[in-house]
Each structure stands twice: as structure tokens, then as C-alpha cells.
Design a protein around this motif. Structure first.
Motif, short mmCIF file in Angstrom:
data_model
loop_
_atom_site.label_atom_id
_atom_site.label_comp_id
_atom_site.label_asym_id
_atom_site.label_seq_id
_atom_site.Cartn_x
_atom_site.Cartn_y
_atom_site.Cartn_z
N THR A 121 0.80 -1.37 0.19
CA THR A 121 0.16 -0.02 -0.01
C THR A 121 0.98 1.42 -0.08
O THR A 121 2.19 1.13 0.42
CB THR A 121 -0.76 0.02 1.27
N CYS A 122 0.31 2.38 -0.56
CA CYS A 122 0.94 3.68 -0.26
C CYS A 122 0.64 4.32 0.69
O CYS A 122 0.99 5.65 1.22
CB CYS A 122 0.43 4.48 -1.74
N ALA A 123 -0.22 3.75 1.64
CA ALA A 123 -0.53 4.27 2.97
C ALA A 123 -0.23 3.37 4.15
O ALA A 123 -1.04 2.89 4.96
CB ALA A 123 -1.95 4.64 2.95
N PRO A 124 1.26 2.93 4.05
CA PRO A 124 1.58 1.98 5.09
C PRO A 124 1.36 2.42 6.55
O PRO A 124 1.25 1.54 7.56
CB PRO A 124 2.96 1.66 5.01
N ALA A 144 3.28 8.99 0.96
CA ALA A 144 3.68 8.60 2.25
C ALA A 144 5.10 9.35 2.90
O ALA A 144 4.96 9.46 4.07
CB ALA A 144 4.08 7.12 1.98
N VAL A 145 6.03 9.93 2.21
CA VAL A 145 6.93 10.49 2.60
C VAL A 145 6.43 11.79 3.31
O VAL A 145 6.98 11.94 4.31
CB VAL A 145 7.85 10.68 1.53
N PHE A 235 -4.29 16.23 1.82
CA PHE A 235 -3.76 17.22 1.99
C PHE A 235 -1.92 17.04 1.48
O PHE A 235 -1.87 17.68 0.44
CB PHE A 235 -3.54 18.11 3.22
N GLY A 236 -1.55 16.18 2.15
CA GLY A 236 -0.03 15.94 1.62
C GLY A 236 0.17 15.22 0.29
O GLY A 236 1.00 15.84 -0.49
N ALA A 237 -0.74 14.29 -0.08
CA ALA A 237 -0.57 13.67 -1.37
C ALA A 237 -0.72 14.74 -2.47
O ALA A 237 -0.02 14.79 -3.60
CB ALA A 237 -1.77 12.72 -1.73
N CYS A 303 -7.41 7.13 -3.24
CA CYS A 303 -6.03 7.72 -3.51
C CYS A 303 -5.57 8.76 -2.59
O CYS A 303 -6.35 9.89 -2.47
CB CYS A 303 -5.95 8.16 -4.93
N PRO A 304 -4.58 8.68 -1.78
CA PRO A 304 -3.91 7.39 -1.31
C PRO A 304 -4.91 6.29 -0.81
O PRO A 304 -6.20 6.86 -0.41
CB PRO A 304 -3.16 7.87 -0.18
#
Ligand code: F3S
Length: 417
Positions: A121-124, A144-145, A235-237, A303-304
Motif C-alpha cells: 500500500t501507498c499508505a503503510p 507517504a513520505v 492534503f499531503g498527497a 488515492c492514497p
């Protein structure tokens, strides 16, 4: 390790990290016990390569920059896998032939053999990989970063397949960028003049802010109600897509910004700008710039990857309704969350309404769309940014409720528009 005392694979990994660190001007390496990357055969090219030459060849060539095929040992530190290129449980629906799924399964077995946790997943950070404040990590995946840097106060740069592969084998990563205190301070002040409520509105705010600051560190002041995990995720994505933002602060909310002064380290911001209704409208128009036709073929959510709370919201919006016969509804979530949704009955609600709950991948990354899709709709500014560019489709952006309404009616209209 560089001298080969721990075997040829770790020697290559260390050689790669030393070269990478020198190119970046890093003064040294730092220990990490949390690596998030991709080692399997997540793209069609890598699947073909893996089918022909084996999975050690994929790791050697594409993670360690080694033309020589090395025997890859188990990872040395805690490592988890990001999203993949397909959902093996929905392969037919995604138009993926069985022979491709077979190679995917081989890649997955290989990943498990190396000791990498298949979170896929992109949201670990929503399914158990939650690094702690100040922890040095080596993560890929921009959404994620930015989440772990900003919301959790962990420390990573946006790494790549190669540096994360090398970090898994060595437990080291170059010490530069967001590992250093001074680079984590705010650079731009964003004065928020409106209430931002829905998850989609937080996506629009992120999109606008990212466009304005590009690769700098924005500090948003004036947030009246602290956003929840899903809003911070969107927001972050979005900020990482329209700009290259890897770190932000929300004054009084995120852990490294208890006050505005702390967020800027006592310095003055390079620039100050305001965000009100006009700016959010501008972002809305930009995110919707590819969409023209109101007849919608495809609704993509997640997404995410969606949290269990977002799946619950989608189920509530779908209650006693059915997806239109000309429209497909696909919702993406981490596979661990999918299992929870199965047990909780959410998967059944979505399926009975005519939609599908999927895991492991997404439309933009896996390049998977229902056959014949021309017009998509999403509640993610990030997906709206990438899907038209990658898949050549029109894409509407709106709230989750807009998307579910479009799934049911087959027509687009938005409460934001
Ligand atoms: Fe994840 Fe795909 Fe979006 S990998 S962040 S759902 S583009």
C-alpha cells in the motif's frame, strides 16, 4: 560491508549508497530500521524481466545497479512493501491475464522470502508501519513520505527503488535533506482565511499550496479545526503532486510546529501568501481542467488508499442505492484494511451496490481502468493530477459524496462547483 565481508549483495548495496551519498553531498550515512520500498515485479517491464531472468536478477539489476546476478540475502532491517501494479484478487476485472498474475505471485513470494512485509500500500502508516518521532527512515512514495515527515515527525527523503533496496540490505541511508534539523524548518507562510472542511477541500488546499511552494516547506497558519488522518493524507498527497513538497507544518497542530516561531526556527519566512475562497476555486478549476463530459464511466476512490473510516463513509453514501449500469465504481484500500472491510460487511455492501473494493494497486499506478473508460471521477487531487496524464482520460474531481452520486446516476455534478 563495502569491502565485501558481508557478501557480494551487501557490498553492491553499500557501494550504491556511498556513490549516492557522495553525489548528494551527504557527510555520512545514518542507521535506519524502517525501510519502505518496492522490490517485486510491480510493472509490466519488471514482470517480463523477472519471468525471463528470475527475481534475484530483478533485485540485482534494478535495486543494486548490478548487471551480475547476485544471490540476494534476507533484509537486515524492518522493511515493508509499497503498492504493487495489480490486485491479484481482481485481476480479471482489471484486464490482467493469468500468466501475468503468476509472475506477480512469484514476485510476492520472493518479497516474503526476503523478509519484506507485504503491506502492499501507498499508505503503510494506516496499517501498522507507523514510524516514531525523530526516527530515521528510508521511504519511497511521495504521499507517504510527506505524511511521515510532517504528521509523525519521522525523517525521510523521497527515496527510490535503488536506495530503498540498498537500505533494506544494509540498514543505512545517506544523511542529508530531511534527516537534518535545519532542512525541516518552514520556508513559506500560508495564511489560511477560510474554513477547510471536507477531505476533498483539504486536497484542494494541498494542491494550491504545493503549486505555490514547489519543493519548499510550507507552514499553514489559521487552521481552525484540526484535520483527521484522511484529510492530512489527502492534503499531503496533493501538495506532493502539484509541487514536490516532502514536508509541511500546520501551526499548532503538527508535531514540529507547536508555534509559528518554532516552525520557522525563529527566522522570517521567505514568502507569505494567503489562501481564501478565490485560491481554492483556482485550485478546483486547475484540478478539473481535463474534464468536459458530464457522462461518467468510472469512479475511482482510494488515492492514497482509503482508510476503514473512508470505506465506511462510502458505504453510508451507497446505502440502498445501486451503481449505474454504464458506470464502474472501484475503491482501493490496503489489503489489511480490505480484510477488515470483509469482516465488517463493508465489502458486501459495496459489491451488492455494484461496486468493487480492491487492494494492492490503483488506477494511475497500475494503469488499470475498466475497459472503454473515457471519463473518470475521483475525490483525490493527486489522482486527478496523474490519471489524465497517464491514461489519457478526462477526470472530474469533487467530494466523496459527488463521486458516489456520479456512480449512481452516471452523471457528474459537484457540490464544490
Ligand atoms: Fe496510492 Fe495510487 Fe494514489 S499508489 S497515492 S492510490 S496514485
Amino acid at each position: 560491508m563495502l569491502e565485501g565481508r558481508e557478501g557480494p549483495a551487501r557490498q553492491k548495496a553499500m557501494d550504491l549508497l556511498v556513490r549516492y551519498g557522495e553525489a548528494l553531498g551527504a557527510e555520512r550515512l545514518v542507521d535506519t530500521n524502517n525501510v519502505c520500498g518496492t522490490v517485486g515485479a510491480s510493472t509490466p517491464f519488471l514482470r517480463d524481466y523477472g519471468a525471463k531472468h528470475g527475481m534475484d536478477a530483478v533485485f540485482s539489476e534494478f535495486s543494486l545497479d548490478s548487471a551480475e546476478v547476485l544471490e540476494i540475502p534476507k533484509v537486515s532491517v524492518y522493511s515493508s512493501h509499497l503498492q504493487q501494479g495489480l490486485d491479484p484478487d481482481h485481476a480479471e476485472l482489471q484486464g490482467i491475464p493469468p500468466e501475468v498474475v503468476k509472475v506477480y505471485r512469484q514476485g510476492e513470494a520472493y518479497t516474503a522470502k526476503l523478509g519484506v512485509q507485504p503491506l502492499n500500500t501507498c499508505a503503510p502508516y494506516t496499517v501498522g508501519n507507523v514510524p516514531k518521532m525523530g526516527e530515521h527512515c528510508a521511504w519511497m512514495e511521495s504521499s507517504a513520505v510527506i505524511y511521515i515527515n510532517s504528521v509523525l515527525g519521522a525523517r525521510t527523503n523521497a527515496e527510490g527503488r535503488e536506495s530503498t533496496g540498498a537500505a533494506m540490505l544494509t540498514g543505512k541511508i545517506p544523511y542529508w535533506g530531511y534527516h537534518l534539523d535545519e532542512n525541516r524548518l518552514g520556508t513559506h507562510l500560508v495564511e489560511l482565511e477560510v474554513d477547510v472542511e471536507s477531505t476533498a477541500a483539504w486536497g484542494l488546499l494541498g494542491y494550491y499550496v504545493g503549486e505555490m511552494v514547489q519543493e519548499c516547506v510550507p507552514v499553514v497558519a489559521g487552521v481552525r479545526q484540526a484535520p483527521d488522518l484522511a484529510r492530512l493524507k489527502h492534503f499531503g498527497a496533493a501538495a506532493a503532486s502539484s509541487g514536490g513538497v516532502e514536508m509541511y507544518h500546520l501551526a499548532g497542530i503538527t508535531p514540529e510546529a507547536p508555534t509559528l516561531e518554532t516552525a520557522f526556527g525563529g527566522k522570517n519566512p521567505k514568502e507569505v501568501f494567503r489562501v481564501g475562497k478565490t485560491e481554492l476555486r483556482l485550485a478546483y478549476e486547475q484540478v478539473n481542467s481535463t474534464a468536459k463530459d458530464a457522462d461518467v464511466d468510472f469512479i475511482m476512490l482510494g488515492c492514497p488508499h482509503y482508510t476503514i473510516g473512508q470505506i465506511e463513509e462510502a458505504c453510508r453514501l451507497l446505502q440502498d442505492r445501486r451503481v449505474h449500469e454504464n458506470t464502474s465504481l472501484w475503491i482501493f484500500t490496503p489489503r489489511a484494511t480490505k480484510q477488515l472491510a470483509d469482516r465488517k460487511g463493508y465489502t458486501r455492501i459495496i459489491t451488492e451496490a455494484g461496486g468493487h473494493l480492491m487492494s494492492d494497486t490503483c488506477s494511475a499506478l497500475g494503469r488499470v481502468l475498466p475497459k472503454g473508460t473515457k471519463v473518470a471521477a475521483v475525490d483525490s487531487a493527486k489522482q486527478a493530477h496523474y490519471l489524465p496524464a497517464i491514461m489519457g482520460v478526462q477526470c472530474w474531481f469533487g467530494t466523496t459524496a459527488d463521486c458516489i452520486n456520479a456512480a449512481v446516476s452516471g452523471r457528474w455534478s459537484s457540490e464544490l462547483g
